[in-house]
Scaffold this motif. Structure first.
Motif, mmCIF file in Angstrom:
data_model
loop_
_atom_site.group_PDB
_atom_site.id
_atom_site.type_symbol
_atom_site.label_atom_id
_atom_site.label_comp_id
_atom_site.label_asym_id
_atom_site.label_seq_id
_atom_site.Cartn_x
_atom_site.Cartn_y
_atom_site.Cartn_z
ATOM 1 N N SER A 14 0.843 -1.194 0.000
ATOM 2 C CA SER A 14 0.000 0.000 0.000
ATOM 3 C C SER A 14 0.876 1.240 0.000
ATOM 4 O O SER A 14 1.970 1.249 0.567
ATOM 5 N N GLY A 15 0.379 2.295 -0.651
ATOM 6 C CA GLY A 15 1.050 3.593 -0.602
ATOM 7 C C GLY A 15 2.471 3.562 -1.114
ATOM 8 O O GLY A 15 2.768 3.014 -2.171
ATOM 9 N N LYS A 16 3.383 4.161 -0.336
ATOM 10 C CA LYS A 16 4.793 4.222 -0.726
ATOM 11 C C LYS A 16 5.373 2.840 -0.951
ATOM 12 O O LYS A 16 6.161 2.619 -1.884
ATOM 13 N N SER A 17 4.982 1.889 -0.109
ATOM 14 C CA SER A 17 5.526 0.538 -0.242
ATOM 15 C C SER A 17 5.152 -0.091 -1.576
ATOM 16 O O SER A 17 5.929 -0.857 -2.150
ATOM 17 N N TYR A 18 3.964 0.231 -2.084
ATOM 18 C CA TYR A 18 3.545 -0.301 -3.384
ATOM 19 C C TYR A 18 4.464 0.225 -4.492
ATOM 20 O O TYR A 18 4.910 -0.535 -5.370
ATOM 21 N N LEU A 19 4.763 1.512 -4.458
ATOM 22 C CA LEU A 19 5.674 2.089 -5.453
ATOM 23 C C LEU A 19 7.073 1.493 -5.308
ATOM 24 O O LEU A 19 7.768 1.260 -6.304
ATOM 25 N N LYS A 44 -2.585 -3.903 -4.936
ATOM 26 C CA LYS A 44 -2.419 -2.626 -4.236
ATOM 27 C C LYS A 44 -3.603 -2.401 -3.309
ATOM 28 O O LYS A 44 -4.755 -2.407 -3.736
ATOM 29 N N VAL A 45 -3.311 -2.179 -2.039
ATOM 30 C CA VAL A 45 -4.341 -1.875 -1.046
ATOM 31 C C VAL A 45 -4.482 -0.356 -0.965
ATOM 32 O O VAL A 45 -3.528 0.344 -0.618
ATOM 33 N N SER A 46 -5.662 0.132 -1.287
ATOM 34 C CA SER A 46 -5.880 1.580 -1.244
ATOM 35 C C SER A 46 -6.223 2.065 0.157
ATOM 36 O O SER A 46 -5.902 3.197 0.522
ATOM 37 N N MET A 47 -6.892 1.233 0.941
ATOM 38 C CA MET A 47 -7.253 1.597 2.311
ATOM 39 C C MET A 47 -6.803 0.476 3.250
ATOM 40 O O MET A 47 -7.424 -0.581 3.310
ATOM 41 N N PRO A 48 -5.708 0.695 3.984
ATOM 42 C CA PRO A 48 -5.156 -0.385 4.829
ATOM 43 C C PRO A 48 -6.075 -0.807 5.973
ATOM 44 O O PRO A 48 -5.990 -1.938 6.432
ATOM 45 N N TRP A 49 -6.912 0.120 6.447
ATOM 46 C CA TRP A 49 -7.778 -0.248 7.576
ATOM 47 C C TRP A 49 -9.154 0.368 7.394
ATOM 48 O O TRP A 49 -9.255 1.564 7.166
ATOM 49 N N PRO A 50 -10.243 -0.403 7.472
ATOM 50 C CA PRO A 50 -10.232 -1.874 7.532
ATOM 51 C C PRO A 50 -9.961 -2.473 6.161
ATOM 52 O O PRO A 50 -10.306 -1.886 5.134
ATOM 53 N N LEU A 51 -9.355 -3.629 6.146
ATOM 54 C CA LEU A 51 -8.984 -4.295 4.899
ATOM 55 C C LEU A 51 -10.226 -4.936 4.275
ATOM 56 O O LEU A 51 -10.898 -5.746 4.909
ATOM 57 N N GLU A 52 -10.511 -4.556 3.043
ATOM 58 C CA GLU A 52 -11.705 -5.047 2.341
ATOM 59 C C GLU A 52 -11.559 -6.541 2.059
ATOM 60 O O GLU A 52 -10.617 -6.970 1.405
ATOM 61 N N PRO A 53 -12.482 -7.403 2.541
ATOM 62 C CA PRO A 53 -12.261 -8.856 2.514
ATOM 63 C C PRO A 53 -12.503 -9.524 1.167
ATOM 64 O O PRO A 53 -11.799 -10.476 0.830
ATOM 65 N N GLU A 54 -13.458 -9.058 0.396
ATOM 66 C CA GLU A 54 -13.804 -9.773 -0.836
ATOM 67 C C GLU A 54 -12.671 -9.699 -1.860
ATOM 68 O O GLU A 54 -12.297 -10.711 -2.471
#
Length: 672
Positions: A14-19, A44-54
């Motif tokens: 996510s975020g910087k780590s994704y780049l 890529k996770v756009s929102m780390p919390w809460p993590l979207e499960p589907e």
């Protein structure tokens, strides 16, 4: 998202780590097509919390293993494990991140993969990805990259011996005096520039705490300590924010301590902003008296400011700063909570205001007669000032005052020394060499335009220098110039407290399009140019890690500026030959070593022109992927109106062109 029809390894970031992951994959020679071929999937996770499960469950299907790349604590990793926990064993993938598959909660626990300390480098992520991929795929490019990283580690071991350049008080900083305590006492540190006292005077400055909690730890410690009294440093900005509450708590607890309220008239640590509200020395004194403080001393650099005492409580005593030690010795004998208000304007703010004509500028300068100086270093001990530099002579080491950085504090003359020369009524001679009027000719002739390097792939420039000398300004100029030229640019400044005389680094990446730039930080061995405005910082572990023989070129200033601790250690030696050899080895001798400080000072009359000199030199050597006109417009747009020179942008552009030729004929010790 990158997908593969036969995916085996999944990566979540996510975020910087994704780049950073995208950059690491590129370093390993893995593009989207190759990832699909070898079985790699990226999410890529756009929102780390809460993590979207589907979406996560869909991503995880068919994978053998998921690598979670996230900095600091395991926010995504723990959620992912919880969401996948109830899957059947035959479909649930392994989840790793901070630790390998052995896990975190066993004894002994697994091996660290991606530590929770600090941030990740691209090379660090690339190593982990390569190790996980190696279970089912490898390539010559991956092997070559890992071999380079291993070889780089051997070179980096040499950089460990390069002395650091930690943050330090500015020349003439009031904290040089205000954070000292008498022998036998110690002080509690707080938030502000004065927190550097814990590193500069560690023998009697301890226990940093949060903003507004200054002195608070002593409330709990005092009943159990044999120490009868402590001092606590508290900045004026913090005092107005919440620090006065800590004083109120100390009064209520009736502990023996003296608060030193350091009134420097600015929020200096973050750039000299005004205090967020209205406050003054009389207001602070009145409030402290109202809080029940029985003894208040006002120590000032100029006691004439308080010739009218009508705004001060009657219990306030006024002292010159030369009596600070005696005042503290007196205060530590008084039971209960006492207060010293130390009034001296921030040295950096004095300089800024003097340039604008908003602050008195003493008509006096100090010099050291080298024929009389015996090199004892007492001037540094008395003032703790970074403007006092070593001067090597045939008779040994002497001292000199850097007139470009001197803020006219005059504390260096407190000792008994006959070598000081005071010049009253004179001004520093400013050279007119660099001042060029519009449409006027000069003695440099027509300079050839250099070949501009390509930036079809990101061109990486690492700027290394000393905080307060304009390192960030140079990065901002290049970033704005690239933007005006229609190119993509990323500028990442690594500053923090180091803006105060410490090591400052700026990562500048320029590409044909913004989309070509992923990670902002330059990866290991990926710098195309090292612009070493300070040799010590350019030879540091971090800078050396970015160099690669055959790719990186370097332009390095050989001026031997000692770190701040030279003021306390007069025998400190600059490791010139060792650092120069290390840089040369790291770039395969593709380096220009020039005394940019001396040349810029000779040309412009002030060493503050050094970094702009370096920029012009690098451009004329064909090391910058920028054309001249956008650089001129960038300088106009990044300056405030008050800072512009009379000759305008045209003169600055010409300066950037003519300086490299002058420098080249003067002292360029490197070679291509």
């Amino acid at each position: 998202m990158i997908d593969s029809p036969k995916a085996r390894l999944g990566i979540i970031a996510s975020g910087k780590s994704y780049l950073d992951v995208l950059e690491a994959l590129s370093e390993l020679g893995i593009d989207e097509d190759f990832a699909a071929e070898i079985g790699l999937r990226l999410f890529k996770v756009s929102m780390p919390w809460p993590l979207e499960p589907e979406g996560v469950r869909e991503f995880a299907q068919g994978l053998d293993e998921i690598l979670v790349v996230e900095e600091k604590r395991q926010m995504v990793e723990y959620q992912l494990k919880e969401q996948l926990y109830n899957w059947r064993d035959d479909v649930r993938p392994r989840v790793i991140g901070k630790f390998d598959e052995k896990g975190e909660w066993v004894a002994p626990r697994g091996e660290w993969l991606l530590t929770s300390k600090a941030d990740f480098s691209v090379a660090q992520i690339a190593r982990v990805i390569a190790a996980r991929i190696a279970r089912f795929h490898t390539s010559d490019l991956i092997k070559a990259r890992l071999a380079f990283l291993d070889a780089k580690d051997a070179v980096l071991n040499k950089a460990i011996s390069t002395p650091p350049r930690p943050a330090y008080y500015c020349s003439g900083c009031p904290h040089n005096t205000s954070t000292k305590v008498p022998e036998g006492s110690f002080a509690l540190a707080g938030i502000g520039c004065h927190v550097m006292a814990t590193a500069i005077y560690p023998e009697f400055n301890k226990l940093t705490t949060h903003m507004g909690g200054e002195g608070g730890p002593w409330i709990g410690q005092a009943p159990f300590s044999q120490v009868p009294h402590v001092f606590a440093n508290l900045g004026d900005g913090t005092y107005f924010h919440s620090g006065y509450l800590a004083i109120r708590a100390a009064v209520a607890a009736n502990v023996n301590m003296t608060y030193k309220i350091l009134y420097n008239d600015a929020v200096a640590m973050t750039g000299g902003q005004p205090v967020d509200g209205t406050t003054s020395v009389p207001m602070i004194a009145q409030q402290m008296a109202a809080e029940g403080i029985k003894r208040i001393a006002l120590v000032s650099e100029d006691v004439s400011r308080y010739s009218d005492r009508s705004n001060l409580p009657g219990l306030v005593t006024i002292h010159d700063r030369k009596d600070m030690d005696a005042v503290q010795r007196d205060m530590r004998e008084v039971p209960g909570v006492t207060v010293i208000i130390y009034d001296q304007t921030c040295a950096a703010e004095k300089r800024r205001r003097r340039k604008k004509g908003e602050y008195p500028d003493p008509d006096q300068r100090l010099f050291i007669n080298e024929a009389v100086c015996e090199g004892c270093g007492d001037c540094g001990v008395q003032s703790n000032c970074t403007s006092i530099l070593p001067l090597e002579t045939e008779f040994g080491r002497k001292r000199a005052i850097d007139q470009s950085s001197c803020n006219k504090d005059y504390s260096c003359v407190k000792g008994f020394c006959p070598s000081f020369v005071t010049v009253s009524g004179g001004k520093l001679k400013k050279s007119k060499t660099g001042v060029i009027k519009k449409d006027s000719a000069d003695d440099f002739g027509v300079l050839p335009e250099p070949a501009i390097p390509s930036c079809d792939t990101p061109f990486n420039i690492l700027i290394n220098g000393i905080g307060g000398t304009g390192v960030i300004t140079i990065g901002a100029l290049m970033g704005m110039a690239a933007h005006l030229e229609g190119k993509g640019a990323s500028v990442l400044d690594m500053t923090g407290m180091s803006q105060k005389n410490g090591s400052v680094t700026s990562h500048v990446r320029i590409a044909r399009t913004p989309q070509a730039i992923r990670a902002q930080r330059i990866a290991t061995g990926e710098a195309d140019l090292i612009l070493g405005c300070d040799m010590l910082t350019a030879g540091s572990h971090d800078a050396i890690s970015k160099m690669r023989p055959g790719r990186t070129r370097a332009v390095v200033n050989v001026h031997q500026q000692p770190p701040g601790q030279f003021a306390k250690n007069p025998d400190w030696q600059f490791p010139f030959e060792e650092v120069k050899a290390l840089i040369g080895e790291s770039v395969d001798q593709q380096a220009d070593f020039i005394d940019a400080t001396r040349l810029a000072t000779a040309l412009m009359g002030d060493s503050i022109a050094t970094n702009l000199f370096m920029l012009g030199y690098a451009y004329q050597r064909g090391e910058l992927p920028l054309t001249p006109t956008p650089r001129v417009r960038a300088r106009e747009q990044t300056q405030s109106r008050d800072d512009r020179q009379p000759q305008g942008a045209a003169g600055h552009h010409r300066l950037g062109q003519v300086l490299p030729r002058r420098a080249g004929s003067a002292e360029r010790t490197g070679h291509r």
